[in-house]
Scaffold this motif. Structure first.
Motif, PDB file in Angstrom:
ATOM      1  N   PRO A 139      -2.502   5.950   4.031  1.00 34.55           N
ATOM      2  CA  PRO A 139      -3.874   6.122   4.727  1.00 34.55           C
ATOM      3  C   PRO A 139      -3.726   6.227   6.082  1.00 34.55           C
ATOM      4  O   PRO A 139      -2.657   6.036   6.746  1.00 34.55           O
ATOM      5  N   VAL A 199      -7.142  11.147  -0.474  1.00 31.49           N
ATOM      6  CA  VAL A 199      -7.213   9.954  -1.332  1.00 31.49           C
ATOM      7  C   VAL A 199      -6.831   8.687  -0.850  1.00 31.49           C
ATOM      8  O   VAL A 199      -6.733   8.749   0.105  1.00 31.49           O
ATOM      9  N   SER A 200      -6.759   7.569  -1.802  1.00 29.30           N
ATOM     10  CA  SER A 200      -6.752   6.508  -1.735  1.00 29.30           C
ATOM     11  C   SER A 200      -5.282   6.042  -0.995  1.00 29.30           C
ATOM     12  O   SER A 200      -5.112   5.137  -0.083  1.00 29.30           O
ATOM     13  N   THR A 201      -4.248   6.786  -1.582  1.00 32.15           N
ATOM     14  CA  THR A 201      -2.857   6.668  -1.009  1.00 32.15           C
ATOM     15  C   THR A 201      -2.625   7.644   0.470  1.00 32.15           C
ATOM     16  O   THR A 201      -1.320   7.615   0.860  1.00 32.15           O
TER      17      THR A 201
END
Length: 895
Positions: free
Chosen positions: A435, A456-458
């Motif tokens: 992130p 995205v979250s990653t």
């Protein structure tokens, strides 16, 4: 590889040499390939016993020791494939390799040498008069020239694809897992994974992307017969890696170019596209940046950016029979519905997502219509295709006449390219597996907030790709790709928290290192397609190239013309034979008898397709549904069918990256440990002068590099020679002349180096007439050594600043007013107060003056106490987990 008269036995092992597999190749079949893979995993002891029995059973007399038993044919690092011409099959083995790069502990090797072995023995061999000629043509493809492979990393896919697949949800993998028992017999099988519960680890093996695999046809004969561990896929193109040292922190910059195996060939013989949408000279270039101090894919910081080059996706060609330097461009077929362009861009939407950005660098204004033919047709094709796409996913077309801007004295080519690069990277984004840093949230940057892609979250995903083309896709294309890559590199460094703004300047160590990588990349691809190195380089477009570069450009142009006119036809035949485009068949014309290979690459000329694609819905079903994400990376049933999922135990050596990379079971040697001699920004680019800022992002003088001072052999020898001849040199200039000349930056590195060596060497002048010896010691000025003139007495403000710096290490305690030091005496009035050090970080534990000691958990404490008791002779009884761990160790190590 062991051999007897009737069979070849191919024995393969894992790096630890604890697990083995055996292939049996029959040598009694004259034209068929018979391979037996028992799918059994042998231990080292079992393999020795097996080979011993084979050796004993194949001797002519019992007890005889000689060459009549089992003999070793060759030792190899992998199997390229199997090929047959008009006689029997050959096996192609990799006999020499060289490590070129490392990505997350996964080594990438370059093929250095290969060996072709004829499989049938002499007693059954059926000779053919044309076999030797086909063998020579096949071996004209030099496998030791820019072919790469990896045992554990999929080179045919991008880093984004590989890491996205690894992050698939665990529930999805469990539903796709059909194999719960291991392939080989195991005495602990019933007590294995099923009893361990959550101790299993899921491993994923994806199918390679066939477009960039060059030995796919060579493995077709065995890929459904042998275990997948035998299949080693190779790519063709370029691979280079350099180390960027940022105050000692190692950052690896890797450049991987994958050349397409579809419609592959040489410069004038392969132009445009074929009927399936594959274009000539299509190369996917990926730049990977990661912090080498943490090599794990899950814990490390990795970033990548992908761009593509390729010929204009139309039916066009150039006739080289006219023997002209620039043969006329001819449109071979009318394509009013842009059928071939639709097929090409459909492939790109599946692999890269949207937007697809076309940077067209061909000439727009010409006295005689030449390159402009391609621009007009490409504009028409893109305009037609865009009317059926949603506006947010439309193909973006950017025309820019680079040759026109190069000739203009008022325009800066690279400045204009930099503007284009910024807009492109903002639209596509780039991939990073972590992130955004908290510092980018605290100090937001305008350019960073405008960045595209998918968050995205990653981390971030790159959606879409830049497709650059000129006519040849060599010189102009490489410079444009370098500028886009340089812009993306700045964003990658910023995302990893290595620079404070996403911007890189020319003449910094980082950009010089990256430019050298891209020039090697361009030279390699140009040699493969055009027959010579680059003619115009980045320095040419910056207009800082030396005058000697013009003569080199002329020689490269002549070399390219000679290669295109006389040797390209033979190279094209070799590529067609190697890739399986042409298959020799008894009773049909030979490869050298064909007037053209047009029918080999355009399959619709030999048979009509039963299905016709829509002229309006020209994309594959399901692609638009997931845009801007690439269809190949989304989780769907079609993509899951491309994956092979297997469950491992957590103690399996096959998934132990530490043992795989560091190999503690092997005796280390310097040659193998330091075999990868990559370019280093500190050693090769940072100036060697004292007092230079070591940051690789500091702008240097154009002639100020590590290579120009002491980087190469000739300069080092010249320096030594100047020092040896300093005694016979004329008297040095005066101090005023030295100081004035040191401020002039117009001199070359060699002149500066020679002047420094003469000034710093004691010169003895002997007067023989008066028999007196005068020794003159010439001392360098402080400006030459440190870059500044030091005054005799530091100012009071400087003393105060230095004193505060010294007192920082003495924590927050009040200083003794009576402490005596040279500076405290002069500045006693300034040091009569206490230094109060206040943490400037918003995090309570994120400063060097407040440290939280580590805490051991309960389990760690119990293990420590048990260790202490064991040292005193008080052993604790073993539990069930201990027995299972010991069994796993025995099974993995000795069975």
């Amino acid at each position: 590889m062991e051999s007897v008269k009737r069979r070849y036995f191919l024995v393969g092992s894992n790096p630890a040499e604890t697990k083995y597999r055996v292939l049996k190749i029959d040598r009694t079949e004259p034209k068929d390939l018979v391979i037996i893979d028992d799918k059994h995993v042998y231990t080292q002891q079992e393999v020795r016993e097996l080979l011993g029995r084979l050796d004993l059973g194949n001797r002519t007399k019992i007890g005889q020791k000689g060459s009549s038993g089992l003999s070793r044919a060759v030792s190899a690092f992998g199997v390229v494939g199997f090929v047959r011409f008009l006689e029997g099959y050959y096996i192609v083995l990799i006999t020499k390799r060289r490590k070129m790069a490392d990505i997350g502990g996964h080594a990438i090797y370059k093929i250095e040498d290969t060996n072709m072995i004829y499989i049938p023995n002499d007693s059954v061999r059926v000779s053919h008069p044309d076999e030797a000629r086909y063998l020579r043509i096949f071996q004209n493809v030099d496998l030791s020239s820019n072919f790469y492979f990896s045992y554990s990393y999929d080179l045919s896919h991008s880093l984004q694809y590989n890491l996205t697949v690894l992050r698939m949800p665990l529930e999805t993998l469990k539903t796709e897992t059909t194999q719960t028992r291991q392939e080989s017999f195991d005495i602990f099988e019933d007590e294995g994974l099923s009893m361990q519960g959550g101790s299993g680890v899921f491993g994923i093996c994806s199918k390679p992307y066939e477009k960039y695999v060059w030995n796919g046809k060579l493995l077709d004969a065995v890929k459904n017969t042998v275990h997948r561990d035998w299949l080693l896929y190779i790519i063709h193109g370029f691979c280079g890696q350099s180390k960027l040292l940022i105050y000692g922190r190692p950052i690896y910059v890797t450049l991987i170019a994958r050349r397409s195996s579809k419609f592959a060939g040489t410069r004038f013989l392969k132009r445009g596209a074929n009927c399936e949408g594959d274009v000539a000279n299509e190369v996917e270039t990926e730049q990977i940046l990661y912090d080498a101090s943490v090599m794990s894919f899950s814990a490390g910081s990795y970033s990548s950016y992908v761009q593509v080059r390729g010929s204009v996706p139309l039916y066009w060609s150039q006739d080289i029979s006219t023997m002209m330097p620039k043969p006329p461009i001819t449109l071979d077929q009318a394509d009013p519905f842009a059928h071939v362009a639709a097929l090409h861009f459909d492939q790109m939407l599946q692999r890269f997502g949207s937007p697809i950005i076309i940077l067209n660098l061909v000439k727009e204004r010409e006295k005689r219509k030449h390159e402009r033919i391609l621009s007009e047709e490409l504009v028409a094709a893109v305009t037609y295709l865009n009317q059926f796409l949603p506006p947010e996913h439309a193909i973006i077309y950017i025309p820019w006449d680079m040759a026109k801007y190069t000739k203009s004295k008022l325009c800066n080519v690279l400045d204009r390219l930099n503007v284009i690069a910024e807009s492109v990277v903002k639209k596509t984004g780039f991939f990073v597996n972590r992130p955004d840093s908290y510092c980018s949230i605290l100090r937001p940057d305008e350019k960073w907030n405008e960045l595209g892609g998918c968050i995205v979250s990653t981390g971030r995903l790159q959606t879409g790709v830049l497709r650059t083309n000129c006519v040849d896709c060599l010189d102009r294309t490489n410079t444009a790709q370098f500028m886009v890559g340089k812009c993306a590199l700045a964003y990658q460094l910023y995302s990893l928290g290595l620079i404070d703004k996403p911007n890189l300047q020319f003449d910094t160590d980082a950009v010089r290192l990256f430019e050298e990588l891209y020039e090697d990349h361009g030279d390699t691809l140009s040699l493969q397609y055009g027959g010579s190195q680059l003619v115009h380089r980045v320095k040419t477009y910056r207009k800082i190239a030396p005058w000697t570069q013009h003569s080199k450009d002329i020689m490269q142009t002549l070399s390219r013309y000679y290669s295109n006119a006389f040797s390209d036809a033979d190279r094209q035949d070799s590529i067609n034979l190697f890739l399986g485009v042409f298959k020799p068949t008894e009773g049909k014309p030979h490869l050298w008898e064909l007037p053209t290979d047009f029918y080999l690459h355009h399959k619709n000329t030999l048979s009509l397709s039963q299905t016709r694609r829509s002229y309006t819905y020209w994309w594959t079903t399901g692609v638009l549904k997931h845009l801007p994400l690439p269809f190949d990376e989304v989780t769907c049933a079609e993509n899951r069918r491309k994956l092979t999922v297997k469950k491992f135990h957590k103690y399996e050596e096959e998934i132990d990256i530490h043992n795989e990379f560091f190999r503690p079971y092997e005796l280390s040697s310097f040659d193998e440990t330091f075999c990868l001699a990559m370019t280093n920004s500190t050693r090769d680019f940072m100036p060697k002068n004292v007092g230079i800022d070591p940051s690789p992002f500091t702008v240097r003088k154009p002639d100020e590099t590590g290579k120009s001072v002491l980087g190469n052999k000739s300069n080092r020898e010249e320096t030594v020679l100047q020092r040896k001849t300093a005694a016979s040199a004329p008297p040095p200039p005066s101090e005023e002349a030295v100081s004035s000349s040191s401020e002039d930056d117009s001199g070359t590195d060699k002149e500066d180096e020679g002047a420094v060596s003469q000034r710093s060497t004691p010169v003895k002048v002997t007067d023989t007439g008066e028999n007196t010896k005068i020794t003159e010691n010439v001392v360098q000025s402080t400006k030459d050594v440190y870059g500044v003139n030091l005054s005799d007495v530091p100012s009071e403000d400087d003393l105060t600043i230095y004193t505060r710096f010294v007192q920082l290490g003495q924590s927050q305690h009040k200083q003794d007013k009576n402490s005596q030091s040279p500076f405290c005496i002069r500045c006693s009035d300034l040091l009569s107060y206490s230094f109060c050090l206040i943490p400037i970080s918003s995090f309570s534990q994120d400063n060097i003056y407040e440290v939280q000691p580590p805490r051991a958990d309960r389990k760690s404490t119990e293990i420590f106490h048990a260790h202490i008791q064991a040292g005193r002779g008080n052993m604790q009884p073993l539990g069930k987990d201990d027995f299972l761990m010991y069994r796993e160790y025995i099974r993995n190590r000795y069975m």
